[in-house]
Design an enzyme around this catalytic site. Structure first.
Site, PDB file in Angstrom:
ATOM      1  N   HIS A  43       0.834  -1.204   0.000  1.00  0.00           N
ATOM      2  CA  HIS A  43       0.000   0.000   0.000  1.00  0.00           C
ATOM      3  C   HIS A  43       0.872   1.259   0.000  1.00  0.00           C
ATOM      4  CE1 HIS A  43      -3.988  -1.977   1.217  1.00  0.00           C
ATOM      5  NE2 HIS A  43      -3.117  -2.961   1.080  1.00  0.00           N
ATOM      6  N   ASP A  63      -5.813   5.837   2.117  1.00  0.00           N
ATOM      7  CA  ASP A  63      -5.963   4.451   1.672  1.00  0.00           C
ATOM      8  C   ASP A  63      -7.414   4.004   1.869  1.00  0.00           C
ATOM      9  OD1 ASP A  63      -5.789   1.503   1.707  1.00  0.00           O
ATOM     10  OD2 ASP A  63      -3.635   1.871   1.712  1.00  0.00           O
TER      11      ASP A  63
END
Ligand code: UDP
Length: 471
Positions: A19, A118
């Site tokens: 990520h 995110d």
């Protein structure tokens, strides 16, 4: 810091490699386009990044004075075994710490224009951002196909398809529009394989996916031309979607090597494999990596190892220090000694470069989305062995929808490994698979060229963020 009309973008990635990396690439691209960037990691990852990447050096700061790193006090060890612990910790400490950090940034006269959070950090970012009046754009670092699947988790629970009932992993899943003839129970995200949804990752992902819709737009690290039908379905949820993938290729096309940060890695790369690759014949090597989170048992390692050795193909295998769970009794050096002529083992590889190397002809992968995109971009076909989260969906798309590889999910025996490696590397099945693999590599390359879909979407994102800035 002074309040200016330069946009200030805050990045908040989920604290694991797969990520952080794509978000860091986008952050550098926005920074290069004139935005001030604050990139927020946990303390633990901040320290790892600074010690491995070319970020702590004054040259990065000199080149990018408007790129700041901040961290929030979360100690985490992002291995599979500790992910549950990490989530528990994040729920308790990350949100108040993030709120405090944001307030201090605002009181330093540097109010963020927007937060790029995110897609699975909504529980940290969204309430706080709404309270302080800062727009959020959500960045989901998985494929569009998998994002769409996640939007149907509640439906899957309603129909009794998740958690997956005991037994029939081959049952067709019919409640996800567009995937009626594609997905089986075994292709559902890994966390659907639980007994009860309460207190599980399944519940976490259901909650986070629904919270994402409070964001003003969605960023996806994918290529529009590869996932167009499902992206238009996602448009029923998000009116604004920016597909900017493969973001690592977009990054490479727009940021020169001398200005690059060298990629935000949490592990130190062992570059000795590049010298070894230089000595191997064209397209002869199978590259093996299970990403940063998947772990293997001792038996699984031995099955893969025997399969690879028996295939007769040279292989380059990433054996992370924490790859093997339990008392393995296996020393990676010993594996390497036995296979000296044909096998090369490293603890962490410069993967993008490895996949782009002319000696690499195939990739045995866990089907993490970054790895999948990197393989697509390099025109390397795959053998998929998924374990977690989105990997099961990705591997199904790779084998059944896109036809750029084989899926060996739920099997792990030496004869299957051997057969699939041979099929991938030198049978007439390879010819078939290479047609679509080459086509996908072309689509990915075109998308990041001037006028291509990802290039244009990045421009749109830059413009839209500028228009959010106070004049
Ligand atoms: N990676 C790397 N070297 C390695 C193994 C992996 O640089 O030896 C990088 C890989 O290029 C990718 C990321 O780590 O960008 C892994 O992300 P992915 O989404 O594939 O899997 P995850 O680690 O999240 O399961």
């Amino acid at each position: 810091m002074e309040q200016t009309n330069i946009p200030h973008v805050l990045f908040l990635p989920f604290p694991v490699q797969g990520h952080i990396r794509p978000m860091m690439k986008l952050a550098e691209l926005l920074n290069q386009a004139g935005s001030q960037v604050t990139f927020i990691n946990t303390d633990h990852n901040h320290n790892r990044l600074m010690s491995n990447a070319d970020l702590k050096t004054s040259s990065f700061h000199d080149r990018s004075p408007k790129f700041l790193f901040r961290s929030i006090p979360v100690e985490n060890a992002p291995s599979l075994l500790n992910i549950k612990e990490l989530l528990d910790t994040l729920q308790i400490v990350a949100r108040p710490a993030f709120r405090q950090l944001l307030i201090s940034i605002i009181s330093d006269q540097c109010r963020p224009t927007c937060i790029i959070a995110d897609g699975i950090m909504s529980f940290v970012a969204i309430d706080v951002a709404e309270e302080l009046g800062i727009p959020v754009i959500t960045f989901r670092t998985i494929s569009a196909s998998c994002t769409w699947t996640y939007f149907h988790l509640s439906k899957l629970v309603e129909t009794g398809d998740a958690p997956i009932p005991d037994g029939n992993l081959d049952k067709s899943i019919t409640c996800i529009p567009g995937y009626e003839n594609v997905l089986r129970s075994r292709d559902l995200p890994g966390f659907c394989r639980v007994e009860k949804p309460e207190n599980s990752f399944l519940k976490f992902f259901m909650r986070e996916t629904s919270a994402m819709t409070r964001a003003s737009a969605l960023i996806l690290n994918t290529v529009h031309e590869i996932e167009a039908p499902v992206i238009s379905r996602l448009n029923s949820i998000f009116t604004k979607i920016y597909t900017i993938g493969p973001v690592h290729a977009l990054y490479k096309s727009r940021i020169s090597q001398s200005d690059s940060s060298n990629g935000a890695g949490l592990w130190k790369e062992d570059r000795s494999c590049m010298t070894w690759l230089n000595c191997q014949p064209l397209r002869s090597v199978i590259y093996v990596s299970f990403g940063s989170l998947v772990c293997l048992t001792r038996d699984q390692v031995l099955e893969f190892w025997h399969g690879l050795v028996n295939s007769g193909k040279p292989f380059l295998w990433v054996v992370r220090p924490d790859l093997i769970v339990g008392e393995s009794g296996i020393d990676p050096m010993e594996l390497e000694m036995v296979t000296k002529e044909r096998g090369f083992i490293v603890s962490w590889a410069p993967q993008e470069e490895v996949l782009a190397h002319p000696a690499v002809g195939g990739f045995l992968t866990h089907s993490g989305w970054n790895s999948t995109l990197e393989s697509i971009n390099a025109g390397v076909p795959m053998i998929c062995w998924p374990e977690l989260a989105d990997q099961q969906v990705n591997s199904r798309c790779v084998s059944e929808v896109w036809k750029i590889g084989f899926d060996m999910k739920d099997t792990c025996d030496r004869s299957t490994v051997e057969k699939l490696v041979r099929d991938l590397m030198d049978s007439n099945k390879r010819e078939e698979i290479m047609k679509s693999t080459d086509e996908f590599a072309r689509l990915a390359a075109d998308s990041v060229k001037e006028g291509g879909s990802s290039y244009t979407n990045l421009e749109k994102l830059i413009k839209d963020i500028r228009s959010m800035s106070p004049i």
